[in-house]
Write an enzyme that holds these catalytic residues in place. Structure first.
Site, mmCIF file in Angstrom:
data_model
loop_
_atom_site.group_PDB
_atom_site.id
_atom_site.type_symbol
_atom_site.label_atom_id
_atom_site.label_comp_id
_atom_site.label_asym_id
_atom_site.label_seq_id
_atom_site.Cartn_x
_atom_site.Cartn_y
_atom_site.Cartn_z
ATOM 1 N N ASP A 9 27.774 14.850 50.786
ATOM 2 C CA ASP A 9 28.129 13.602 51.594
ATOM 3 C C ASP A 9 27.987 14.224 53.070
ATOM 4 O O ASP A 9 28.881 15.033 53.558
ATOM 5 C CB ASP A 9 29.649 13.403 51.267
ATOM 6 C CG ASP A 9 30.086 12.405 52.232
ATOM 7 O OD1 ASP A 9 29.325 11.695 53.171
ATOM 8 O OD2 ASP A 9 31.234 12.123 52.220
ATOM 9 N N LYS A 72 25.557 10.985 63.317
ATOM 10 C CA LYS A 72 24.987 10.105 62.175
ATOM 11 C C LYS A 72 24.452 8.830 62.810
ATOM 12 O O LYS A 72 23.611 8.089 62.228
ATOM 13 C CB LYS A 72 25.789 10.349 61.031
ATOM 14 C CG LYS A 72 25.546 9.640 59.871
ATOM 15 C CD LYS A 72 26.514 9.708 58.741
ATOM 16 C CE LYS A 72 25.944 8.995 57.583
ATOM 17 N NZ LYS A 72 26.958 9.117 56.433
ATOM 18 N N GLU A 173 26.450 5.597 49.856
ATOM 19 C CA GLU A 173 27.864 6.224 49.542
ATOM 20 C C GLU A 173 28.747 5.499 48.502
ATOM 21 O O GLU A 173 29.318 6.045 47.868
ATOM 22 C CB GLU A 173 28.159 6.442 50.939
ATOM 23 C CG GLU A 173 27.526 7.424 51.774
ATOM 24 C CD GLU A 173 27.902 7.256 53.396
ATOM 25 O OE1 GLU A 173 27.260 8.251 53.917
ATOM 26 O OE2 GLU A 173 28.641 6.414 53.767
ATOM 27 N N ASP A 195 34.626 1.322 51.948
ATOM 28 C CA ASP A 195 34.148 2.628 52.507
ATOM 29 C C ASP A 195 34.090 2.595 53.933
ATOM 30 O O ASP A 195 33.314 2.064 54.583
ATOM 31 C CB ASP A 195 32.806 2.989 52.040
ATOM 32 C CG ASP A 195 32.281 4.423 52.618
ATOM 33 O OD1 ASP A 195 33.253 5.046 53.127
ATOM 34 O OD2 ASP A 195 31.143 4.915 52.084
#
Length: 606
Positions: A9, A72, A173, A195
Site C-alpha cells: 500500500d 503521491k 485500493e 476510503d
C-alpha cells in the site's frame, strides 16, 4: 521453497507492506520495528544522504526544507501552472517541471522527480520485506486509488521498476480492502468501502458472492484527504498568530512545519478527547540573522474542529451520493461498510458514514492496514493460482474521442466493467482530408476543455475524397489495470494505427537508468548493514529462546506429560536449526526460525 511475494500500500501519508503466511495475511514490520512507514522522504543537508519514514520526520523538525511528503498527489501528473497553484495550498515545498514535463520536488537544494521519491519509499518497503524473509524479494502487487488514471498507474509502475520490484498487478485500493475484509470474515453481500486516506478519497460498492468480488460502482475526489483536514487547523492556527508575525510565519517553512505537526497531533487527540491544548514556540522568520519569534497558546474542541471541516464533510457526502446513484442502490441496501484510511478514525467521519448508510461501519479491520493486507492476499492468489477470489473491477473515469465543436463522444463510460473493448465509427472533419487526428479524453464532461486530454492518435495517408466515404473505426481497449490502448482503422483501405496511451511523460531514459543504478547501489549497501543487524538480533533471540527452552524443560520435569515434553522438544529443535543456519550463514533459514521463535516467545508472554 516458493519465492516470497508481497502486497504494498503506497499511501499518501503512510505506506505498508504485507504478505501471506500459513494462509493468513500479515503485515511485515519495518526494520525499525513499526507497522507503518510514513511516506516521508528527505536528504540530509550536507551529505544528501537519503532518509525515509520516521528518520525523515525527525529530520523535518530541524530542516523542513530537506524533506517532502504527500508526493503521491503529484505522481504521474504533468507539470502545469494550474497544478503548481493548487499544490501551494497543500504543501510548502517547491514543485518544478522536468525536461519532459514531469513533476519534480525540491529538497535540500536538489531537484528530485516525484517518481524517484515514490521509488525511495518502495525501496525501503522492499528492504523491510527482504530483512523479514532473509532473501531477495521482487514480486509484488501495488495498490492505487480507484480514480488514478493511466498516467498515474504507469508512473507507479516506473517507480517500482526503479526500486527493483516486479509488479504482478496494480489493483484499486478499495478493492484490495474489500478483499481483506471478505476473506477474513467470509462476508457475502453488498459491501461499501469508504476510503479516506491522506490525499485521496474513494468510495466503492462491491457485490461479494462465492469468492467473486464484482465492483458495482466507484467514485471519488482525488484532491480530498487527511492533509486537507489538517490544513483547516493550520489556517485556523495561523489566523491566531499575532499580526506583526503572521505574514512572516506564513512565508517561513520551519514555522509552517511546526503548525502542520501541531495540527496533525491535535486531530489525533480529538479522536480520543473532546478538547486538546496546542502550545507552540519559535514562530517567525528563521531566515533572518536577527531573529524575533512569537508563540501560540490555544485550545481546540472537537465540535469546533467539526465546524472547520464542514465543507470537507459535504464533499464526502456528495461522493457517497454519486456512487450510490451509479450503483442504482439505496444506501440502506449496503450490507456492510468498511472504513479505510487513517481519517476514518475521526469520530465525526464515522458518524457521517453511519448516518448516511443507516448502520455503524465495521471496525474489525484496521483501517491503516486493510489495503496492504488485501494486496498481499491478491499477490498470493496470483502466484499460487489458488482461485479463491475473482476480482471484477470497473472503469474509474469515462473515456472518449474529441469531435467537432469541442465536444467529446464517450466510448467507455465510467463504472463499466473491465476489461472492456469499445468500437465506434467516425469520419474525417472535412472533405479531401489526408490525415485524421483522434484526440483521446478522460472525464465526465461533454466538453473537451473540461476533460483531461490523454493523448492523440494520428492516422495518415488517407485517400482524399468525401468525408462520408472515409469511415474510420476507432477501438478502445482497457485492461484490468486501467491501461488503455487505442486503434484506428480506415475501413476503406485497411490502413491502421495503434497507440498505447501515455497520459504523462516518462523520465528521460538516461535519467531513469541512472536512478535504477543509484537505487540498486543504495539497496546493496543498506542490505549489508541490515544483514549485520539481523545477525546480532538473531543471536539475542536465540539467547531468549534458550531461556524459554530451559523453562519448558523444567516445567516438563515437574509436570510430566506429552504436551509439555513436546513443547520443550519443539523449542529445542528450533534452536538447533537456528544455530546451524547461523553457522552456515543461511539468512533465509535464520529469518524463518526468527519468525517462528518470536511467535513462540510472544505467545509465552501473552
Amino acid at each position: 521453497m516458493r519465492d516470497p511475494v508481497i502486497g504494498i500500500d503506497l499511501g499518501t501519508t503512510n505506506s505498508a507492506v504485507a504478505t501471506v503466511e500459513g494462509g493468513q495475511p500479515r503485515l511485515i514490520p519495518s526494520r525499525a520495528g513499526g507497522r507503518l512507514t510514513p511516506s516521508v522522504v528527505g536528504l540530509t543537508p550536507r551529505t544528501a544522504e537519503r532518509v525515509v519514514g520516521v528518520p525523515a520526520q525527525t529530520l523535518a523538525e530541524e530542516h523542513p526544507d530537506c524533506v517532502v511528503w504527500a508526493t503521491k498527489r503529484f505522481i504521474g501528473r504533468r507539470f502545469t501552472p494550474e497544478l503548481l497553484q493548487s499544490a501551494r495550498a497543500v504543501v510548502p515545498y517547491p514543485l518544478m517541471g522536468g525536461t519532459t514535463g514531469d513533476v519534480r520536488v525540491k529538497m535540500a537544494g536538489r531537484t528530485v522527480p516525484v517518481t524517484q521519491v515514490a521509488a525511495m519509499i518502495l525501496g525501503e518497503l522492499k528492504l523491510d520485506a527482504e530483512a523479514y524473509f532473509g532473501r531477495e524479494v521482487s514480486q509484488c502487487v501495488i495498490t492505487v486509488p480507484a480514480n488514478f488514471d493511466d498516467g498515474q498507474r504507469q508512473a507507479t509502475r516506473e517507480a517500482a521498476a526503479i526500486a527493483g520490484l516486479d509488479v504482478l498487478r496494480l489493483i484499486n485500493e478499495p478493492t484490495a480492502a474489500a478483499l481483506a475484509y471478505g476473506l477474513s470474515r467470509g462476508f457475502e453481500g453488498h459491501a461499501l468501502v469508504f476510503d479516506l486516506g491522506g490525499g485521496t478519497f474513494d468510495v466503492t460498492v462491491l457485490e461479494v458472492t462465492d469468492g467473486v468480488y464484482e465492483v458495482k460502482a466507484t467514485g471519488g475526489d482525488p484532491a480530498l484527504g487527511g492533509e486537507d483536514f489538517d490544513l483547516r487547523i493550520v489556517d485556523w492556527l495561523l489566523a491566531q498568530v499575532e499580526e506583526p508575525f503572521r505574514e512572516q510565519v506564513h512565508r517561513d517553512v520551519t514555522s509552517m512545519h511546526k503548525l502542520k505537526v501541531a495540527a496533525e497531533q491535535a486531530k489525533r487527540e480529538l479522536s480520543e478527547y473532546e478538547e486538546t491544548l496546542i502550545s507552540l514556540g519559535g514562530l517567525g522568520d528563521h531566515s533572518q540573522p536577527t531573529r524575533k519569534f512569537t508563540g501560540l497558546e490555544t485550545a481546540l474542541t472537537r465540535s469546533f474542529f467539526e465546524q472547520l471541516c464542514e465543507a470537507l464533510s459535504k464533499r464526502c457526502l456528495a461522493v457517497c451520493e454519486s456512487v450510490m446513484r451509479d450503483a442504482r442502490m439505496e444506501p440502506s441496501r449496503v450490507d456492510a461498510v468498511l472504513l479505510v484510511g487513517g481519517m476514518t478514525r475521526v469520530p465525526f467521519i464515522r458518524r457521517l458514514v453511519s448516518d448516511f448508510f443507516g448502520k455503524a461501519a465495521s471496525t474489525e479491520v484496521n483501517p491503516d492496514e486493510a489495503v496492504a493486507l488485501g494486496a498481499a492476499i491478491h499477490s498470493d492468489e496470483l502466484t499460487s493460482q489458488a482461485g479463491a477470489a475473482l476480482l471484477l473491477d470497473v472503469v474509474g473515469n469515462s473515456l472518449g474521442v474529441g469531435v467537432l465543436g469541442g465536444k467529446v463522444r464517450r466510448l467507455i463510460a465510467r463504472n463499466r466493467s473491465v476489461p472492456v473493448v469499445a468500437k465506434e465509427l467516425f469520419h474525417p472533419g472535412s472533405h479531401n482530408q489526408k490525415e485524421a487526428r483522434i484526440p483521446i479524453y478522460q472525464g465526465e464532461s461533454d466538453l473537451q476543455d473540461e476533460n483531461r486530454k490523454l493523448g492523440e492518435l494520428v492516422l495518415r495517408n488517407l485517400q482524399a475524397g468525401s468525408r462520408a466515404d472515409t469511415p474510420l473505426e476507432v477501438t478502445f481497449e482497457l485492461s484490468n489495470e486501467g491501461i488503455l490502448a487505442v486503434r484506428a482503422v480506415d475501413l476503406q483501405t485497411g490502413l491502421s494505427e495503434q497507440v498505447r496511451v501515455e497520459a504523462r511523460p516518462h523520465l528521460p531514459a538516461p535519467e531513469a537508468d541512472r536512478l535504477v543504478k543509484e537505487q540498486a547501489a543504495y539497496s546493496q549497501k543498506q542490505a549489508q548493514v541490515d544483514a549485520r543487524k539481523s545477525e546480532d538480533k538473531f543471536r539475542k533471540l536465540l539467547e531468549r529462546g534458550e531461556k524459554l527452552a530451559r523453562l519448558l524443560q523444567h516445567s516438563a520435569e515437574e509436570n510430566p506429560g506429552e504436551q509439555n515434553e513436546t513443547a520443550a522438544a519443539n523449542v529445542r529443535s528450533l534452536l538447533d536449526t537456528g544455530r546451524v543456519a547461523l553457522e552456515s550463514q543461511d539468512a533465509a533459514r535464520c529469518a524463518q526460525v526468527a519468525r517462528e521463535l518470536s511467535h513462540l516467545l510472544a505467545g509465552r508472554q501473552a
